[in-house]
Design a protein around this motif. Structure first.
Motif, PDB file in Angstrom:
ATOM      1  N   GLY A  32      42.264  57.063  42.082  1.00  0.00           N
ATOM      2  CA  GLY A  32      41.216  56.045  42.016  1.00  0.00           C
ATOM      3  C   GLY A  32      41.132  55.233  43.290  1.00  0.00           C
ATOM      4  O   GLY A  32      41.817  55.479  44.267  1.00  0.00           O
ATOM      5  N   ARG A  33      40.254  54.202  43.232  1.00  0.00           N
ATOM      6  CA  ARG A  33      40.078  53.365  44.412  1.00  0.00           C
ATOM      7  C   ARG A  33      41.204  52.356  44.527  1.00  0.00           C
ATOM      8  O   ARG A  33      41.876  52.052  43.547  1.00  0.00           O
ATOM      9  CB  ARG A  33      38.805  52.544  44.369  1.00  0.00           C
ATOM     10  CG  ARG A  33      37.671  53.036  43.670  1.00  0.00           C
ATOM     11  CD  ARG A  33      36.518  52.097  43.892  1.00  0.00           C
ATOM     12  NE  ARG A  33      36.234  51.375  42.668  1.00  0.00           N
ATOM     13  CZ  ARG A  33      35.146  50.717  42.459  1.00  0.00           C
ATOM     14  NH1 ARG A  33      34.252  50.651  43.392  1.00  0.00           N
ATOM     15  NH2 ARG A  33      34.938  50.112  41.345  1.00  0.00           N
ATOM     16  N   LEU A  34      41.312  51.836  45.719  1.00  0.00           N
ATOM     17  CA  LEU A  34      42.289  50.789  45.958  1.00  0.00           C
ATOM     18  C   LEU A  34      41.847  49.525  45.225  1.00  0.00           C
ATOM     19  O   LEU A  34      40.646  49.278  45.075  1.00  0.00           O
ATOM     20  CB  LEU A  34      42.407  50.505  47.450  1.00  0.00           C
ATOM     21  CG  LEU A  34      42.951  51.644  48.300  1.00  0.00           C
ATOM     22  CD1 LEU A  34      42.871  51.277  49.771  1.00  0.00           C
ATOM     23  CD2 LEU A  34      44.379  51.955  47.912  1.00  0.00           C
ATOM     24  N   THR A  36      40.831  45.670  44.528  1.00  0.00           N
ATOM     25  CA  THR A  36      40.122  44.680  45.340  1.00  0.00           C
ATOM     26  C   THR A  36      41.110  43.617  45.806  1.00  0.00           C
ATOM     27  O   THR A  36      42.005  43.217  45.063  1.00  0.00           O
ATOM     28  CB  THR A  36      39.014  44.019  44.507  1.00  0.00           C
ATOM     29  OG1 THR A  36      38.209  45.048  43.942  1.00  0.00           O
ATOM     30  CG2 THR A  36      38.145  43.137  45.358  1.00  0.00           C
ATOM     31  N   THR A  74      31.627  46.638  41.953  1.00  0.00           N
ATOM     32  CA  THR A  74      32.949  46.010  42.024  1.00  0.00           C
ATOM     33  C   THR A  74      32.866  44.568  41.536  1.00  0.00           C
ATOM     34  O   THR A  74      33.752  44.099  40.814  1.00  0.00           O
ATOM     35  CB  THR A  74      33.489  46.056  43.464  1.00  0.00           C
ATOM     36  OG1 THR A  74      33.505  47.413  43.908  1.00  0.00           O
ATOM     37  CG2 THR A  74      34.874  45.478  43.552  1.00  0.00           C
TER      38      THR A  74
END
Length: 170
Positions: A32-34, A36, A74
């Motif tokens: 997945g994404r890093l 925030t 986000t």
């Protein structure tokens, strides 16, 4: 003696094995994404707390103005994770609340008056008419019919002399 596999095949197997080990070592530990950055998350929550009528798209636009490049999705995820409802469900602004927040601007509108000067300079003996009393809502100059919707434009009175006029905002 006959070999079951050719030497090129053994070398290819070795190359694939080394490439697989390298790929496994460089793969991210979490899919997945890093996450925030915490400061951005706190800023988003602060913006929504201080401006309860803003939705995630408005917050996203304000962050872009501040130079913070973040996706609108986000911002939505941050608000959703924090348990904050969408903007229309979060607050319904009443007329009383709107008038209370705009009271200063509304009061200032009643006292706004602009004096405009147009045209050529006056001769020495020519005196300008006195401007009307602030808040009277009427223009007492016969040469400038600002209050009359069908009258001439300010400064374009009879003879086109360009006399000064007072424009009141009723």
């Amino acid at each position: 003696m006959r070999l079951l596999v050719r030497p090129d095949t053994v070398l290819r197997w070795h190359r694939d094995l080394i490439a697989g080990w390298h790929a496994a070592g460089s793969r991210p530990k979490r899919p997945g994404r890093l996450p925030t950055v915490r400061s951005i998350r706190l800023l988003v929550l602060r913006l929504v707390r201080e401006n309860p009528s803003w939705g995630y798209r408005r917050v996203h636009g304000e962050l872009l103005v501040l130079g913070i490049k973040i996706a609108a999705s986000t911002v939505w995820e941050i608000l959703n994770d924090a348990g904050i409802d969408p903007a229309p469900e979060r607050s319904a602004t009443t007329w009383a609340g709107f008038l209370r927040s705009q009271a200063e601007a509304l009061l200032a509108c009643g006292f706004l008056e602009t004096v405009t000067l147009a045209g050529a300079p006056r001769a020495r003996g020519d005196r300008a008419p006195h401007p009307p009393h602030p808040g009277s809502g009427r223009n007492h100059s016969p040469d400038c019919l600002v209050d009359d919707p069908g009258g001439p434009e300010p400064g374009h009175g009879p003879g086109g002399r360009g006399l000064p006029c007072t424009v009141s905002d009723p």
